[in-house]
Design a protein around this motif. Structure first.
Motif, mmCIF file in Angstrom:
data_model
loop_
_atom_site.group_PDB
_atom_site.id
_atom_site.type_symbol
_atom_site.label_atom_id
_atom_site.label_comp_id
_atom_site.label_asym_id
_atom_site.label_seq_id
_atom_site.Cartn_x
_atom_site.Cartn_y
_atom_site.Cartn_z
ATOM 1 N N ASN A 156 9.829 -4.848 4.104
ATOM 2 C CA ASN A 156 9.392 -4.575 5.464
ATOM 3 C C ASN A 156 8.293 -5.488 5.979
ATOM 4 O OD1 ASN A 156 10.741 -1.976 6.558
ATOM 5 N ND2 ASN A 156 10.380 -1.671 4.386
ATOM 6 N N LYS A 157 7.719 -6.233 5.062
ATOM 7 C CA LYS A 157 6.606 -7.095 5.422
ATOM 8 C C LYS A 157 6.943 -7.995 6.608
ATOM 9 C CE LYS A 157 4.329 -8.281 1.768
ATOM 10 N NZ LYS A 157 4.246 -8.912 0.461
ATOM 11 N N VAL A 158 8.079 -8.657 6.507
ATOM 12 C CA VAL A 158 8.450 -9.633 7.517
ATOM 13 C C VAL A 158 8.584 -8.975 8.880
ATOM 14 C CG1 VAL A 158 10.112 -11.377 8.128
ATOM 15 C CG2 VAL A 158 9.667 -10.885 5.740
ATOM 16 N N TRP A 196 -7.423 -4.331 0.301
ATOM 17 C CA TRP A 196 -6.427 -5.024 1.113
ATOM 18 C C TRP A 196 -5.578 -4.029 1.875
ATOM 19 C CZ3 TRP A 196 -7.731 -7.669 -3.429
ATOM 20 C CH2 TRP A 196 -8.038 -9.015 -3.269
ATOM 21 N N ILE A 197 -5.370 -4.317 3.151
ATOM 22 C CA ILE A 197 -4.392 -3.551 3.909
ATOM 23 C C ILE A 197 -3.146 -4.428 3.956
ATOM 24 C CG2 ILE A 197 -3.819 -2.573 6.156
ATOM 25 C CD1 ILE A 197 -6.088 -1.089 4.848
ATOM 26 N N GLU A 198 -2.124 -4.026 3.239
ATOM 27 C CA GLU A 198 -0.940 -4.875 3.171
ATOM 28 C C GLU A 198 -0.186 -4.850 4.505
ATOM 29 O OE1 GLU A 198 0.653 -5.825 -0.744
ATOM 30 O OE2 GLU A 198 0.638 -3.660 -0.981
ATOM 31 N N TRP A 199 0.582 -5.893 4.738
ATOM 32 C CA TRP A 199 1.157 -6.078 6.077
ATOM 33 C C TRP A 199 2.130 -4.986 6.476
ATOM 34 C CZ3 TRP A 199 -1.658 -8.615 9.047
ATOM 35 C CH2 TRP A 199 -2.328 -9.759 8.644
ATOM 36 N N THR A 200 2.837 -4.439 5.518
ATOM 37 C CA THR A 200 3.768 -3.376 5.871
ATOM 38 C C THR A 200 2.985 -2.192 6.435
ATOM 39 O OG1 THR A 200 5.108 -4.107 4.034
ATOM 40 C CG2 THR A 200 5.642 -1.979 4.982
ATOM 41 N N ASP A 201 3.335 -1.778 7.644
ATOM 42 C CA ASP A 201 2.647 -0.667 8.331
ATOM 43 C C ASP A 201 1.135 -0.884 8.411
ATOM 44 O OD1 ASP A 201 5.140 0.585 8.345
ATOM 45 O OD2 ASP A 201 4.756 1.544 6.427
ATOM 46 N N TRP A 202 0.730 -2.115 8.549
ATOM 47 C CA TRP A 202 -0.705 -2.386 8.451
ATOM 48 C C TRP A 202 -1.524 -1.777 9.573
ATOM 49 C CZ3 TRP A 202 -3.101 -5.664 12.105
ATOM 50 C CH2 TRP A 202 -2.213 -6.276 13.002
ATOM 51 N N GLN A 203 -0.936 -1.655 10.775
ATOM 52 C CA GLN A 203 -1.755 -1.104 11.860
ATOM 53 C C GLN A 203 -2.140 0.338 11.570
ATOM 54 O OE1 GLN A 203 0.884 -2.436 15.036
ATOM 55 N NE2 GLN A 203 -0.927 -3.174 16.098
#
Lengths: 521, 311, 323
Positions: free
Chosen positions: B253-255, A82-89
């Motif tokens: 930071n997710k949001v 999984w690439i988590e959404w935080t800093d995902w790019q």
């Protein structure tokens, strides 16, 4: 007695009918005929790169059951990275940039996940037709040649499109039908002007409610609001593949001429003026550009009258709102309604690619073929274990069993957005299908296919201009979107000058030439 | 004898027996007022975070943070502790890394700092520059990541977090500067006694630099406790227990990360973490070190002194 | 004596060899100190120097499949967007000015607090306040921005409510670019003072107590002791921290600025720094090479400034210089 006999006969007939069906489901444990002549004697572990949060629910259990079946079928198992959404790019691209053979299957997309830049960067494996025929036979068959052509770069197929899954991520406003009626909009909100009426009604009659409590700190609103205005008022069609929504085709009937919305005409100014009027009327909070709240939660709690998002969100939200705000009759005003401009989702909105350095591309393709086309694998991967994560209710809809309390505890989330299949989808019991299907009928009457699927834009010559244009757009657009400027006319003029300085004319000429080269032969 | 005396570099407390003059009293009075105000300003926001973590989501939606919980609720905490092993695992990982990293890092940093300030060490400028240069030029993300993953093979390994934080040019130079304040005569006297450089460092210098060790140790420990960057890069989804601050960073930071990307406009996303959940995580991730800090500091300094006497 | 040894060993008289011999001799004579530095030397070699050749990525069109060094070389093209936007001067001005204020005010406050804390006799008070002052350091930028928003937002902010209930008029801070340099500096000081104070406090505690006692006996009052003993003792630390900070003067704190200001371009004139600009320009156009190019540019500028600053310090007070 006769009656009994008849019913007995009926039951027997049904049983007879069931036998082949059952035989078929048991037969599917043997998948050797699915991939004739493929050697699967060596066990492989495939890593599947997806975006999404690492689940804390029952995903591991489901994946275990899935892998047992997959091992039995093709002697392979899947491991999810999984690439988590935080800093995902950053993390997603880093994972691809390593090219160390640790990644096999890659979830990607041309509109939001850099599929083409990554293809150009050499991240993906070119898939020959022979390979697809042998290792991905069902998928290969089901995707039309025209669709495969949209997945090619330099004459080679790199992506497997999610082209048999109906979904709409066209944006608009979710609004409360009950309040719209009270505001005198008996047929709902059908235009930007109606939306203004609706907001004003809330402002005047619903104390404590902000008409649209927009969390404007995110940058994506301006993209959608600009795009929404353009498609509603000029019929323009957004061209994907750029870092900011700067390029639009003139209309669905003339998509291959670039719209001059940004450089000339009154449409941009009209938008700026209306948003300024809305801002001054207090339809959103004063400090909207720094507000980080949650528009969805506010709507659900009755603190806000609208949410700006897309059809899929409305589909699930409508049912949810009925529980939280009974009678709310959540409606959806889709952008483009005024001009009947609606473009279907690009078929590579979700797609699958194989990593260039994958150790086992063949087995990866096989696993994908099974997930995408086999009911057992599909349902396991997407819905979980029957009886634990889902049940099929009396009406044939997918429902939750009584033991299932919460998605984040009991659910399964494998984030499979790279090849869903309508033929195997279950309809959720938690959707108001009557209303949804009615909207779909409206959509089907006006929709056109995404017109630019065949182009993979080459931005090498204009990349620094594009970066600067992106900065200009991200600087001016939020202010215009939320009407925070003092004087719309002056501000729009300033915006246009800044675009010009950043080289919009050169870039538009370049993009137009690339479109012409493909479509105006 | 002389050395012993110099070791008594205790904090500078003024003897209370000396009569305070006007200036002393002015300074002292000013100090108490000024420092108290600033300290309160520092604690209020943190207090508000704790208070909101015990509120219901709807209550803080409009009014924002308050000094006391509105509609008291422990919902966020029950959400976090629904899978307690995750949280406990995170604590264990963080605490272990902090302990190991701080101990090893402190040893190396102080040793290097001592060597680099020795005026009779001919390579000190060269090595100082060699170390300092790295704080100016970093190769950037890709080369570093590439090396760590492909050459050193540290993907999904706790070493990838533990090692890079062991030292920094800043800490070494700070240490060098602190050690400089220790009179050179200590080293000289050690030499006269025939002790080697390492022995001088270990049994003469270390005992006389407890404040410096405590400070650098504190910075190292904070560095490990607050670590999220390397964890986020290297500890992927194959790692079961990720450090505490990484989890906090992730939730908080997710949001924002999503709101700024095209993904937000294209997908139907699960419910995003609520404000109260963020606050509860922040409280859990920060609370322990704040509460423990005074004790740790006390025993840490005491431990160093004891160790020095034995050595 | 040493020279004799030297002469005996080096039987060849060629000057280069003498030099070489001297070098090895120097090494063997300092081998313990060198060994003590060895872990650090190795550490920085592994984690900092090894990746450095990879900076080449800034000059390439990075191809994942080929790797950094086989990627096509495209010269300065990755730097172009930074220099061609016409905003570089504004960005540099903002970045550098903020840093200067942060460094000067920050260090000043830290020194003041360290000295004041040293005057405090109650151990309890000292420990508690020190711990409390550390708290802001732990609060992430996202939460800090949330706190600031909750405090000063126009519609529901804590201050707005207070001002309004007192019959005043609340300024619209989020539309006032002029207010933000103050807000950002205040937040930065609030966050960093506790941390920085510890550095100076440790420096004070390692001052020889006898000096202060002697001063007291000589009749120096509190101000004089601070002026003539404590401040001079802190000078080397101040100089070193300043020199260190100078190297990063063109690098901004992205987290702080981005979270406080976000996409609110009404404030950009006074708050836009290099990092936030780069973020906007490259958002949704993911490109490792361009990011590296910006970093390289900042490093080179920082390096040049540090070399000058260190040279100046070295000339005035060699002991205070970094290297």
């Amino acid at each position: 007695m006769a009656k009994k006999l008849v019913s007995l006969l009926v039951v027997m007939a049904m049983a007879l009918c069931l036998i082949p069906a059952m035989a078929e489901t048991t037969a599917t444990t043997d998948y050797s005929s699915w991939f004739p002549g493929v050697d699967t004697s060596q066990h492989v572990v495939l890593t599947f790169l997806v975006t999404g949060n690492i689940p804390t629910n029952k995903t591991d259990d489901v994946l275990k059951a899935f892998n047992e079946k997959l091992t039995a079928a093709i002697n392979a198992e899947i491991k999810i990275e999984w690439i988590e959404w935080t800093d995902w790019q950053t993390k997603y691209n880093l994972a691809l940039a390593m090219q160390d053979g640790t990644v096999d299957l890659v979830g990607t997309a041309t509109d939001w996940l850099d599929a083409w830049p990554n293809t150009k960067n050499g991240a993906f494996l070119a898939l020959s037709e022979d390979m697809l025929k042998t290792y991905c036979p069902k998928t290969y068959e089901s995707v039309s040649q025209a669709h495969w052509n949209l997945c090619k770069y330099d004459g080679q197929i790199y992506l497997i499109p999610e082209d048999n899954y109906s979904q709409w991520t066209n944006h608009g406003f979710l609004y409360r039908g009950d309040w719209a009626k009270e505001a005198g909009l008996t047929s709902g909100v059908n235009s930007w002007e109606d939306l203004g009426t609706y907001f004003q009604y809330i402002k005047d009659n619903k104390p404590g409610v902000i008409p649209w409590d927009a969390d404007g700190s995110g940058s994506s609103y301006s993209d959608q609001m600009f795009g929404g205005w353009i498609s509603s008022k000029t019929g323009g069609v957004n061209i994907e593949g750029f870092s900011a929504p700067l390029f639009f085709g003139k209309s669905t009937t003339d998509p291959y001429t670039l719209s001059t919305f940004y450089t000339e005409g009154d449409d941009l100014l009209n938008f700026a003026k209306l948003m300024k009027k809305w801002a001054d009327a207090g339809y959103w909070r004063e400090d909207v550009l720094n507000y980080t709240g949650d528009q969805k939660a506010e709507l659900e709690e009755g603190l806000s009258g609208a949410q700006q998002h897309h059809t899929q969100t409305w589909k699930t939200e409508r049912y949810l709102m009925e529980q939280k705000q009974p009678g709310s009759d959540l409606g959806f005003f889709w952008f483009g309604k005024e001009s009947n401009t609606l473009v279907s989702l690009n078929i590579t909105h979700g797609a699958l690619a194989i990593a260039a350095q994958s150790d086992a591309p063949e087995r990866a393709l096989m696993a994908y073929d099974l997930i995408r086309n086999d009911q057992t694998f599909y349902r396991l991967f997407n819905y979980g274990i029957e009886g634990q994560q889902y049940v099929i209710d009396a009406n044939g809809y997918m429902a939750r069993p009584a033991s299932y309390k919460d998605d984040s505890v009991d659910g399964v989330s494998l984030d499979y957005w790279w090849g869903r299949n309508d033929a195997l989808e279950l309809r959720s019991a938690l959707v108001d299908w009557t209303t949804y299907d009615k909207l779909m009928a409206d959509y089907n009457a006006v929709k056109v296919d995404y017109p630019y699927g065949q182009i993979v834009f080459n931005i090498d010559d204009i990349s620094s201009e594009l970066d600067n244009l992106s900065n200009v757009f991200r600087t001016y657009a939020p202010v215009i979107t939320f009407g925070k400027e003092a004087d719309p006319e002056a501000y729009v003029a300033e915006f246009r000058q800044a675009l010009k300085d950043a080289g919009i004319e050169k870039v538009m000429a370049n993009v137009q030439a690339q479109i012409d080269a493909v479509y105006k032969k | 004898m002389k050395v012993k005396e110099m070791q008594k570099n205790k904090p500078v407390f003024h003897s209370t027996k000396v009569k305070l003059d006007v200036s002393d009293r002015t300074i002292r009075g000013f100090t108490y007022v000024f420092v108290s105000i600033f300290a309160i300003l520092c604690i209020i926001p943190f207090w508000m975070i704790i208070a909101s973590s015990f509120s219901t989501e709807a209550a803080i939606r409009r009014s924002g943070f308050t000094l006391w919980p509105t509609n008291f609720s422990t919902f966020s905490y029950s959400l976090i502790f629904r899978s307690p092993d995750q949280m406990i695992g995170a604590y264990v990982v963080t605490i272990l890394m902090t302990l190991i990293g701080t101990t090893v890092g402190l040893f190396v940093v102080s040793m290097t700092g001592y060597a680099l300030q020795r005026k009779d060490f001919p390579f000190r400028n060269g090595i100082s520059f060699y170390i300092y240069f790295t704080s100016l030029f970093s190769a950037g993300l890709v080369p570093f990541y590439y090396l760590m993953v492909k050459v050193y093979g540290l993907k999904d390994s706790y070493w990838a977090v533990l090692l890079p934080l062991l030292m920094s040019p800043w800490l070494i130079i700070l240490m060098k500067n602190y050690v400089k304040a220790i009179p050179h005569e200590i080293t000289e006297s050690g030499k006269i006694d025939g002790a080697g450089d390492f022995r001088i460092f270990w049994s003469l210098i270390v005992p006389s630099m407890t404040p410096a060790l405590a400070t650098i140790g504190l910075f190292l420990a904070l560095g490990y406790w607050n670590e999220w960057y390397y964890s986020s890069l290297f500890l992927g989804s194959q790692v079961t227990y990720r450090p505490l601050q990484y989890q906090l960073y992730n939730i908080i930071n997710k949001v924002a990360a999503l709101k700024n990307s095209l993904a937000a406009t294209q997908l139907v996303l699960d419910d995003l973490p609520s404000e109260t959940l963020k606050m509860a995580t922040a409280t859990l991730a920060t609370g322990p070190i704040i509460l423990l800090y005074p004790f740790v500091q006390k025993y840490f300094v005491a431990g160093l002194t004891v160790g020095a006497v034995k050595g | 004596m040493q020279l004799d040894l030297q002469a005996k060993r080096s039987k060849v008289s060629a000057p280069t060899l003498v030099h070489k011999e001297k070098f090895w001799y120097k090494i063997s004579r300092n081998r313990t100190l060198l060994l003590m530095c060895f872990p650090a030397i190795l550490f920085f070699f592994i984690f900092s120097y090894m990746p450095m050749p990879g900076t080449y990525i800034a000059f390439t069109k990075f191809n994942y499949n080929k790797g950094i060094f086989a990627s096509p070389f495209i010269g300065w093209k990755n730097f172009q967007f930074l220099f061609s936007n016409g905003q570089l001067l504004l960005l540099l001005r903002n970045t550098v000015l903020y840093n200067i204020v942060f460094i000067l005010l920050g260090n000043f406050l830290q020194v003041v607090f360290a000295i004041l804390l040293n005057e405090v006799m109650s151990k309890w008070f000292k420990k508690t306040t020190q711990s409390m002052m550390f708290l802001p350091y732990f609060i992430s930028d996202v939460l800090v921005s949330l706190l600031v928003y909750n405090l000063i937002n126009y519609d529901y902010g804590f201050i707005s409510d207070t001002v309004r209930s007192a019959g005043g008029v609340m300024p619209k801070y989020y539309s006032m670019p002029g207010a933000w340099p103050f807000i950002i500096v205040l937040v930065n000081l609030w966050k960093g003072t506790g941390y920085g104070t510890v550095i100076y406090f440790a420096a004070i505690t390692s001052i020889d107590t006898s000096m202060l006692e002697a001063a007291k006996v000589d009749g120096a009052n509190g101000f004089q002791r601070i002026r003539y003993i404590l401040l001079p003792c802190l000078k080397p630390t101040v100089v070193i921290l300043l020199l260190f900070a100078v190297g990063g003067i063109v690098k901004g704190n992205f987290g702080l600025f981005y979270n406080l200001v976000g996409n609110n371009s009404l404030l950009f004139n006074t708050t836009d720094i290099i990092e936030t600009y780069v973020y906007r320009a490259l958002m949704n156009n993911f490109n490792f090479s361009q990011g590296s190019a910006v970093g390289l540019f900042q490093s080179v500028v920082g390096f040049a400034i540090v070399m000058v600053a260190n040279g100046v310090v070295k000339r005035i007070e060699p002991e205070y210089s970094l290297f």
